[in-house]
Write an enzyme that holds these catalytic residues in place. Structure first.
Site, mmCIF file in Angstrom:
data_model
loop_
_atom_site.group_PDB
_atom_site.id
_atom_site.type_symbol
_atom_site.label_atom_id
_atom_site.label_comp_id
_atom_site.label_asym_id
_atom_site.label_seq_id
_atom_site.Cartn_x
_atom_site.Cartn_y
_atom_site.Cartn_z
ATOM 1 N N ASP A 224 -15.596 2.065 39.905
ATOM 2 C CA ASP A 224 -15.881 1.135 38.831
ATOM 3 C C ASP A 224 -15.137 1.693 37.602
ATOM 4 O O ASP A 224 -14.812 2.883 37.565
ATOM 5 C CB ASP A 224 -17.399 1.093 38.599
ATOM 6 C CG ASP A 224 -17.770 0.291 37.372
ATOM 7 O OD1 ASP A 224 -17.273 -0.850 37.239
ATOM 8 O OD2 ASP A 224 -18.543 0.802 36.530
ATOM 9 N N LEU A 225 -14.847 0.856 36.630
ATOM 10 C CA LEU A 225 -14.069 1.322 35.463
ATOM 11 C C LEU A 225 -14.980 1.724 34.293
ATOM 12 O O LEU A 225 -15.055 2.899 33.927
ATOM 13 C CB LEU A 225 -13.101 0.209 35.031
ATOM 14 C CG LEU A 225 -12.278 0.468 33.771
ATOM 15 C CD1 LEU A 225 -11.292 1.615 33.978
ATOM 16 C CD2 LEU A 225 -11.511 -0.801 33.364
ATOM 17 N N ASP A 226 -15.693 0.715 33.744
ATOM 18 C CA ASP A 226 -16.513 0.947 32.548
ATOM 19 C C ASP A 226 -17.702 1.848 32.895
ATOM 20 O O ASP A 226 -18.539 1.483 33.720
ATOM 21 C CB ASP A 226 -17.029 -0.394 31.997
ATOM 22 C CG ASP A 226 -15.888 -1.286 31.513
ATOM 23 O OD1 ASP A 226 -15.014 -0.780 30.792
ATOM 24 O OD2 ASP A 226 -15.870 -2.486 31.854
ATOM 25 N N THR B 197 -16.597 2.742 27.865
ATOM 26 C CA THR B 197 -16.329 1.574 27.022
ATOM 27 C C THR B 197 -17.624 0.920 26.540
ATOM 28 O O THR B 197 -17.572 0.018 25.706
ATOM 29 C CB THR B 197 -15.529 0.511 27.805
ATOM 30 O OG1 THR B 197 -16.105 0.430 29.094
ATOM 31 C CG2 THR B 197 -14.063 0.865 27.899
ATOM 32 N N LYS C 19 -24.842 -3.491 31.235
ATOM 33 C CA LYS C 19 -23.904 -2.662 32.012
ATOM 34 C C LYS C 19 -23.632 -3.268 33.385
ATOM 35 O O LYS C 19 -24.562 -3.573 34.130
ATOM 36 C CB LYS C 19 -24.446 -1.242 32.157
ATOM 37 C CG LYS C 19 -24.313 -0.454 30.868
ATOM 38 C CD LYS C 19 -24.632 1.015 31.046
ATOM 39 C CE LYS C 19 -24.406 1.731 29.712
ATOM 40 N NZ LYS C 19 -24.949 3.102 29.741
ATOM 41 N N SER D 190 -13.686 -3.444 39.274
ATOM 42 C CA SER D 190 -14.392 -3.669 38.003
ATOM 43 C C SER D 190 -14.618 -5.143 37.721
ATOM 44 O O SER D 190 -13.793 -5.983 38.084
ATOM 45 C CB SER D 190 -13.557 -3.074 36.863
ATOM 46 O OG SER D 190 -14.056 -3.485 35.610
ATOM 47 N N ALA D 191 -15.705 -5.443 37.014
ATOM 48 C CA ALA D 191 -15.992 -6.815 36.596
ATOM 49 C C ALA D 191 -15.133 -7.221 35.401
ATOM 50 O O ALA D 191 -15.023 -8.405 35.079
ATOM 51 C CB ALA D 191 -17.463 -6.925 36.205
ATOM 52 N N LYS E 203 -20.787 -8.767 40.550
ATOM 53 C CA LYS E 203 -21.708 -7.798 41.143
ATOM 54 C C LYS E 203 -23.135 -8.255 40.825
ATOM 55 O O LYS E 203 -23.346 -8.747 39.719
ATOM 56 C CB LYS E 203 -21.474 -6.398 40.544
ATOM 57 C CG LYS E 203 -20.072 -5.841 40.787
ATOM 58 C CD LYS E 203 -19.865 -4.544 39.989
ATOM 59 C CE LYS E 203 -18.409 -4.077 40.103
ATOM 60 N NZ LYS E 203 -18.113 -2.886 39.303
ATOM 61 N N GLU F 221 -20.203 4.259 40.971
ATOM 62 C CA GLU F 221 -20.765 3.216 40.095
ATOM 63 C C GLU F 221 -21.778 3.769 39.097
ATOM 64 O O GLU F 221 -22.543 4.660 39.441
ATOM 65 C CB GLU F 221 -21.505 2.177 40.960
ATOM 66 C CG GLU F 221 -20.778 0.888 41.166
ATOM 67 C CD GLU F 221 -20.578 0.052 39.905
ATOM 68 O OE1 GLU F 221 -21.196 0.339 38.875
ATOM 69 O OE2 GLU F 221 -19.782 -0.899 39.971
ATOM 70 N N ASP F 222 -21.801 3.197 37.892
ATOM 71 C CA ASP F 222 -22.796 3.635 36.890
ATOM 72 C C ASP F 222 -23.860 2.570 36.621
ATOM 73 O O ASP F 222 -24.767 2.817 35.831
ATOM 74 C CB ASP F 222 -22.104 3.966 35.558
ATOM 75 C CG ASP F 222 -21.629 2.712 34.840
ATOM 76 O OD1 ASP F 222 -20.984 1.863 35.509
ATOM 77 O OD2 ASP F 222 -21.904 2.561 33.645
HETATM 78 C C1 BG6 Z 1 -18.250 -4.440 33.143
HETATM 79 C C2 BG6 Z 1 -19.064 -3.906 31.980
HETATM 80 O O1 BG6 Z 1 -17.474 -3.431 33.693
HETATM 81 O O2 BG6 Z 1 -17.405 -5.512 32.694
HETATM 82 C C3 BG6 Z 1 -19.858 -5.032 31.338
HETATM 83 O O3 BG6 Z 1 -19.957 -2.897 32.448
HETATM 84 C C4 BG6 Z 1 -18.899 -6.153 30.923
HETATM 85 O O4 BG6 Z 1 -20.559 -4.537 30.226
HETATM 86 C C5 BG6 Z 1 -18.086 -6.619 32.131
HETATM 87 O O5 BG6 Z 1 -19.625 -7.246 30.384
HETATM 88 C C6 BG6 Z 1 -17.068 -7.712 31.780
HETATM 89 O O6 BG6 Z 1 -16.113 -7.159 30.926
HETATM 90 P P1 BG6 Z 1 -15.033 -7.963 30.085
HETATM 91 O O7 BG6 Z 1 -14.121 -6.891 29.564
HETATM 92 O O8 BG6 Z 1 -14.326 -8.887 31.038
HETATM 93 O O9 BG6 Z 1 -15.752 -8.714 29.035
HETATM 94 MG MG MG Z 2 -19.742 0.286 34.999
#
Ligand code: BG6
Ligand code: MG
Length: 218
Positions: A9-11, A17, A45, A114-115, A145, A169-170
């Protein structure tokens, strides 16, 4: 299982972030006339942008139509992007680059799952573009997810069977997504927040491939 790939996962796993998401949501909430706290931010998150906005306006006790929501989501994202544009490689979380290098040397494939639709910009700012064998982000998937789509696509792009993938994953929704994909999941953070993870570690500092193998094979 045989560890053939690791999907990150990224964030909150590669980079923190959450603080920038928090600032941008907080400013949006202030503009709407209510306070948005750090505790509230925990609920966002791993959650998609629009679902995050829905949670935010529920906290503020506000009802909006779809057009108003689109506008506010775009406004929040513009603010968020203004923060992440200033990020640099020193914001990569401790041990991440070293662990990625160790995986690469061992012939284990790596991917981002990542989302976030801002994944390409973040990877560019962190100078991590090209570091991964595959990147699957919010621009490539239609189901958020805990749906396993993002991780299954990652496995497909890597040409690795899901059962031989480990996900890092966090967020609770992300752990569920990994389990739904039939993958092993290592949580990053606190064990009480990440039920279902095979093991929860604080981060990659001092974390080696040998530690991962021990966890997965025990
Ligand atoms: C996830 C974050 O990785 O991405 C969420 O944990 C965030 O907090 C989601 O809402 C979507 O991100 P973005 O950058 O497309 O708004
Ligand atoms: Mg995350």
């Amino acid at each position: 299982m045989e560890i053939e790939a690791c999907i990150f996962d990224l964030d909150g796993v590669i980079v923190d972030t959450a603080k920038y998401h928090y600032l941008a949501w907080k400013e949006l909430a202030a503009g709407l006339g209510f306070e948005f706290t750090r505790a509230d931010n925990e609920r966002l998150k791993g959650v998609s942008r629009m679902t995050s906005l829905n949670i935010l306006i529920e906290i503020g006790g506000i009802t909006l139509n779809d057009e108003q929501k689109e506008k506010l989501a775009a406004q929040k994202n513009a603010q968020y992007v203004s923060y992440i544009r200033k990020m640099s490689p020193d914001e990569i979380l401790p041990g991440v680059t070293r662990f990625l290098d160790e995986l690469k040397a061992a012939g284990i494939k790596t991917a981002v799952g990542s989302a976030s639709k801002n994944t390409p910009l973040i990877l560019e700012r962190l100078k991590l573009i090209g570091y991964f064998d595959a990147v699957v982000d919010g621009n490539k998937v239609s189901k958020a997810k805990p749906d396993p789509e993002v991780f299954l696509k990652g496995a497909e792009e890597l040409a690795v069977h899901p059962k031989n993938c480990v996900v890092f994953e966090d967020a609770p929704a992300g752990v569920k997504a990994a389990l739904n994909a039939g993958m092993e999941c290592i949580g990053i953070g606190l064990p009480e927040n990440l039920p279902g993870a095979k093991k929860v570690i604080p981060g990659f500092d001092n974390f080696q491939l040998s530690d991962l193998k021990k966890i997965v094979h025990e």
